[in-house]
Design a protein around this motif. Sequence first.
Motif, short mmCIF file in Angstrom:
data_model
loop_
_atom_site.label_atom_id
_atom_site.label_comp_id
_atom_site.label_asym_id
_atom_site.label_seq_id
_atom_site.Cartn_x
_atom_site.Cartn_y
_atom_site.Cartn_z
N LEU A 4 30.87 68.35 21.56
CA LEU A 4 31.70 69.25 20.79
C LEU A 4 31.61 69.47 19.56
O LEU A 4 31.21 68.51 18.83
N GLN A 5 32.15 70.38 18.80
CA GLN A 5 32.14 70.75 17.66
C GLN A 5 32.87 69.60 16.51
O GLN A 5 34.03 69.22 17.11
N LEU A 12 43.09 68.42 15.27
CA LEU A 12 43.14 68.55 16.83
C LEU A 12 44.55 67.89 17.31
O LEU A 12 45.33 68.65 18.12
N PHE A 16 47.12 70.01 19.82
CA PHE A 16 47.78 69.41 21.13
C PHE A 16 49.24 69.15 21.07
O PHE A 16 50.01 69.57 21.91
N GLN A 80 42.73 83.07 20.53
CA GLN A 80 42.03 82.76 21.78
C GLN A 80 41.13 81.70 21.86
O GLN A 80 40.93 80.60 22.65
N LEU A 83 42.95 78.49 21.58
CA LEU A 83 43.52 78.02 22.81
C LEU A 83 42.56 77.53 23.92
O LEU A 83 42.63 76.31 24.32
N ARG A 84 41.31 78.20 23.82
CA ARG A 84 40.13 77.45 24.99
C ARG A 84 39.80 76.29 24.26
O ARG A 84 39.29 75.32 25.28
N ARG A 85 39.80 76.00 23.03
CA ARG A 85 39.30 74.73 22.58
C ARG A 85 39.99 73.46 23.08
O ARG A 85 39.61 72.40 23.33
N SER A 87 41.81 73.27 25.73
CA SER A 87 41.54 73.37 27.28
C SER A 87 40.30 72.36 27.61
O SER A 87 40.06 71.81 28.15
N LEU A 89 38.56 70.20 25.46
CA LEU A 89 38.80 68.97 25.38
C LEU A 89 39.32 68.17 26.62
O LEU A 89 38.85 67.13 26.97
N LEU A 90 40.28 68.50 26.94
CA LEU A 90 40.93 67.89 28.06
C LEU A 90 40.15 67.93 29.40
O LEU A 90 39.99 66.91 30.14
N ASP A 91 39.46 69.20 29.53
CA ASP A 91 38.51 69.38 30.57
C ASP A 91 37.34 68.32 30.65
O ASP A 91 37.20 67.80 31.68
#
Lengths: 113, 164
Positions: A4-5, A12, A16, A80, A83-85, A87, A89-91
Motif C-alpha cells: 500500500l502507498q 487515514l 475512517f 472516488q 473512497l476506494r482507498r 475499502s 485497506l479493510l479488504d
Amino acid sequence: MVVLQEESEESLNQLFRALADGTRRDILARSLTGAPSVTELAARYEMSFAAVQKHVAVLERAGLIQKRPNGREQLVSTNQARLRRASELLDHYESIWRQRMAQLDEVLLPKGK
Amino acid sequence: MPLTSVTKDAVQLTLTVVGDYPVPQQRLWDAFADPRQLERFWGPPTWPATFTRLDLEVGGRAEYFLSGQNGEKWSGSWTYTAVNPISSFEADDGEDNTEDEDMPSSMKFTFDATPTGSRTTIVTRFSSIEAMEQTTPGMEQGLRAAMPQLDVLLAERGASAAHA
C-alpha cells in the motif's frame, strides 16, 4: 514490503472516522450521483443546516468530497479515489485472515473434508 | 467451509473472524498453542512463518519471522496478556523492527465447545491504520470481499451514470 502507498496515520484515521457515520455515507452516495448543493443536502435530513454543514466539513477534511462554488451555492462532489482507498485497506486485512483460516482448515481437516 | 464470518468495524478498527470446526475444543486450542501447527497457517503461502519461541503464559512471548520469496525476513512477536487454557488467550502484537512503546495491535482468541465441535472467535484490534499496515507484509494477493457499503455506493453511481 507493504504494497500500500505511504500515507500518514492521521490522514487515514480521519478517513475512517469520516466513513463511520450513516449520514456522511448518505451524503457521499448523493454526491456520487450528482453534485448536490449543501442546501439540497440539508433538506434531506432531520437535522439543522449547521449539523449537515458539519458533516460535509468532516468529509471534506478527510478528502472524500470537494466543494466548488456555483453562484451563492456550494456544490459537493465525491473524490472516488479516496473512497476506494478506505475499502482497499479493510479488504486487504480481511484477505489475510481468510487466507489464514483456509490454511487452518488444512491443519485441522487434512482430508479436505 | 469452517470460516463462518469476517466482520470489519471501521470505527473501532477491529476485525472479527469466526470459524466453526468439526473437531474438539482441545484440538482447536492446540492448533494455536503449538508453534509447529501455528506456523502452518499463520503466514500467507508466499510468506511462511517460523516460530522461534512460544511461551503461552501471561507475560510470555511468541517470536516468529515470515520468509519472503526473495530471502527477505519480516519479524513479529506477541506478548501474552491473558491465558485461559483451553478457552481463550490474548496477546499484544509487537513490532520487532521498531521499538515502539505503543503496541500496534492486540488479539483475543476465544475457543468454545459447540454441539458440532468447536468455534473460534478471533478479534484483532488495531490502535491505528498505520498499525494495521505494520502487521501485514507482502499481502497483496488475496480474495476480494469489499466493504458492502462502499460497493453499494459505487454501484449506485454506476447505475446513475448509465441512465444519464
